[in-house]
Scaffold this motif. Structure first.
Motif, mmCIF file in Angstrom:
data_model
loop_
_atom_site.group_PDB
_atom_site.id
_atom_site.type_symbol
_atom_site.label_atom_id
_atom_site.label_comp_id
_atom_site.label_asym_id
_atom_site.label_seq_id
_atom_site.Cartn_x
_atom_site.Cartn_y
_atom_site.Cartn_z
ATOM 1 N N GLY A 189 0.802 -1.220 0.000
ATOM 2 C CA GLY A 189 0.000 0.000 0.000
ATOM 3 C C GLY A 189 0.831 1.263 0.000
ATOM 4 O O GLY A 189 0.407 2.304 -0.512
ATOM 5 N N GLY A 190 2.037 1.183 0.570
ATOM 6 C CA GLY A 190 2.922 2.340 0.599
ATOM 7 C C GLY A 190 3.364 2.776 -0.778
ATOM 8 O O GLY A 190 3.725 3.939 -0.985
ATOM 9 N N ALA A 191 3.346 1.860 -1.751
ATOM 10 C CA ALA A 191 3.732 2.220 -3.115
ATOM 11 C C ALA A 191 2.756 3.218 -3.712
ATOM 12 O O ALA A 191 3.143 4.051 -4.542
ATOM 13 N N CYS A 192 1.513 3.136 -3.307
ATOM 14 C CA CYS A 192 0.492 4.060 -3.816
ATOM 15 C C CYS A 192 0.525 5.391 -3.067
ATOM 16 O O CYS A 192 0.618 6.453 -3.679
ATOM 17 N N THR A 193 0.494 5.332 -1.743
ATOM 18 C CA THR A 193 0.493 6.574 -0.972
ATOM 19 C C THR A 193 1.818 7.309 -1.084
ATOM 20 O O THR A 193 1.871 8.533 -0.953
ATOM 21 N N GLY B 155 -2.581 5.224 -8.169
ATOM 22 C CA GLY B 155 -3.704 4.487 -7.613
ATOM 23 C C GLY B 155 -3.478 2.991 -7.576
ATOM 24 O O GLY B 155 -2.757 2.445 -8.417
ATOM 25 N N PRO B 156 -4.098 2.274 -6.624
ATOM 26 C CA PRO B 156 -3.867 0.837 -6.472
ATOM 27 C C PRO B 156 -4.300 0.006 -7.672
ATOM 28 O O PRO B 156 -3.733 -1.054 -7.925
ATOM 29 N N ALA B 157 -5.279 0.477 -8.424
ATOM 30 C CA ALA B 157 -5.735 -0.287 -9.583
ATOM 31 C C ALA B 157 -4.692 -0.333 -10.696
ATOM 32 O O ALA B 157 -4.811 -1.140 -11.621
ATOM 33 N N ARG B 158 -3.671 0.498 -10.591
ATOM 34 C CA ARG B 158 -2.642 0.526 -11.629
ATOM 35 C C ARG B 158 -1.533 -0.501 -11.391
ATOM 36 O O ARG B 158 -0.721 -0.754 -12.276
ATOM 37 N N ILE B 159 -1.490 -1.096 -10.196
ATOM 38 C CA ILE B 159 -0.433 -2.043 -9.873
ATOM 39 C C ILE B 159 -0.757 -3.413 -10.472
ATOM 40 O O ILE B 159 -1.846 -3.953 -10.256
#
Length: 426
Positions: free
Chosen positions: A243-247, A252-256
């Motif tokens: 989650g830290g990769a997004c914040t 956004g998380p949907a891009r991972i």
């Protein structure tokens, strides 16, 4: 093309730098999303060793844009020292991009870090003393200094004064004094060198993904040191999980697309805190010596132990891992038997998962299964079937017990010392 998160699946020092560097050769951007110069990544390129602390591993790949995201805390002195060292060795660092929203580690953050550890005495956390925790504390208290503040001297003076005033009583009680003007002069002195590097990182990284480029998100520290999901309070001060990769970047998380966990074929830990499989015997010393288990950043000897399956399963669940990279398999060569922790015993009861409470985890004793070792040197193996059958069985066992496919296997520190079972790129 994918957005790939790479992070530690144990207590750090798993070999994330090498894995990120390998993917960086095919990536448009490598983005560091958390931590600071408390992490150390060692990468070996053509026999030459590079120790990176603050800079993303992608700095070593000429076609890659290395990026420091907003979730990172930056010691500007360390940043430019590291840049100078790389440039003296022929590495171009001018393409580095830094988020305007990343926070700065001030000189008084390092003073406060030392004071905090000293005051805790036997309950100390075992920090690196780099000022990471106080910088994140200031960020959460809305007293932090950001990269963008360095370019406005009056605003910088206002921010530094407010932060110092809030800490004045504590500093004075310890006989410490902070010269606000000296801090302002030091930080603003970096402004002109910083200016060409500062960017809207979230926009630029999203644009790279929109263009179909590969982006690698590089985590510092590891799952078990995450501020929320690690062995609190013996943790780092940021989110080292997926989650830290997004914040930490503004993506956004949907891009991972993929989340890759890095795990050693055994386990190490630096600093204080629970460590169920820790070895305080000849086997632990052998792992430490054979694996070169001394901190890249601090030089401290790492605590060593056998592979911990409940920790691996926990990391798989918390991060949503799609792949594991198993590193340092070569270090296990020569052990007649290799124990693997498959569960814990807590107060006489078998527990198959990481306990909910830290008090229970501190009392956890490993339940081992023994697997046959091998004598062969595997450092020259490049295919899975090149490994001794015992090493193949060991890898397959860890894969099954961890609940995540092991896609890459490291058999040495070099870029080429990797067995690819499943490519991390399409």
């Amino acid at each position: 093309m994918p957005a790939i998160v790479i992070l530690g699946a144990q207590w750090g020092d798993e070999g994330k730098g090498k894995a990120t560097d390998q993917l960086g050769t095919a990536a448009r951007c490598v983005v560091k999303f958390n931590g600071g110069n408390n992490a150390g990544h060692t990468v070996v390129v053509d026999g030459e060793k590079f120790a990176l602390h603050l800079l993303p591993s992608g700095i070593l790949s000429p076609g890659c844009v290395p990026v420091i995201g907003n979730g990172v805390v930056v010691d500007l002195g360390v940043l430019f020292q590291e840049i100078a060292e790389l440039e003296s060795r022929g590495i171009d660092a001018a393409r580095l991009r830094i988020s305007a929203n990343a926070h700065v580690i001030t000189p008084f953050c390092k003073v406060l870090d030392a004071l905090s550890e000293r005051s805790l005495g036997p309950r100390k956390i075992g920090t690196t003393g780099r000022g990471i925790g106080p910088a994140y504390s200031d960020k959460a208290s809305r007293l932090g200094i950001r990269i963008q503040d360095v370019f406005d001297r009056e605003l910088l003076r206002e921010r530094v004064s407010a932060a110092v005033e809030q800490k004045r009583a504590l500093l004075e009680s310890a006989g410490e004094e902070v010269d606000v003007e000296a801090v302002v002069a030091e930080l603003s002195g970096y402004a002109e060198r910083l200016r060409p590097m500062v960017a809207d990182v979230g926009r630029e990284v999203n644009a790279a993904l929109d263009a179909g480029e590969t982006v690698v998100f590089e985590g510092g520290q590891s799952t078990m040191l995450d501020i929320d999901h690690g062995t609190y309070p013996f943790v780092t001060s940021s989110n080292a999980t997926a989650g830290g990769a997004c914040t930490g970047t503004g993506v956004g998380p949907a891009r991972i697309d993929r989340v890759v966990g890095i795990a050693k074929a055994y386990v190490t830990r630096v600093g204080e805190g629970p460590f169920p499989t820790e070895l305080l015997d000849e086997a632990g010393e052998r792992l430490r010596c054979n694996g070169g288990e001394f901190g890249t950043t601090t030089g401290r000897p790492r605590r060593c132990g056998w592979f911990d399956v409940p920790v691996a399963r926990y990391a798989t669940r918390v991060n949503g891992l799609t792949d594991l990279v198993l590193t340092k398999l070569d270090v296990l060569g020569g052990f007649a038997e290799i124990p693997v922790c498959v569960a814990y015993e807590i107060d006489g009861v078998r527990v198959d998962e990481v306990p909910v409470t830290q008090a229970e985890f501190a009392r956890a004793k490993p339940v081992y299964e023994l697997f046959p070792g091998w004598d062969e040197d595997v450092s020259s193996c490049r295919g899975f079937r090149d490994l001794p059958v015992e090493a193949q069985d060991y890898v397959s066992t860890l894969e099954g017990l961890s609940g995540c496919p092991i896609s890459l296997i490291g058999v040495g520190p070099g870029r080429d010392q990797t067995i690819v079972r499943r490519s991390l790129l399409p």
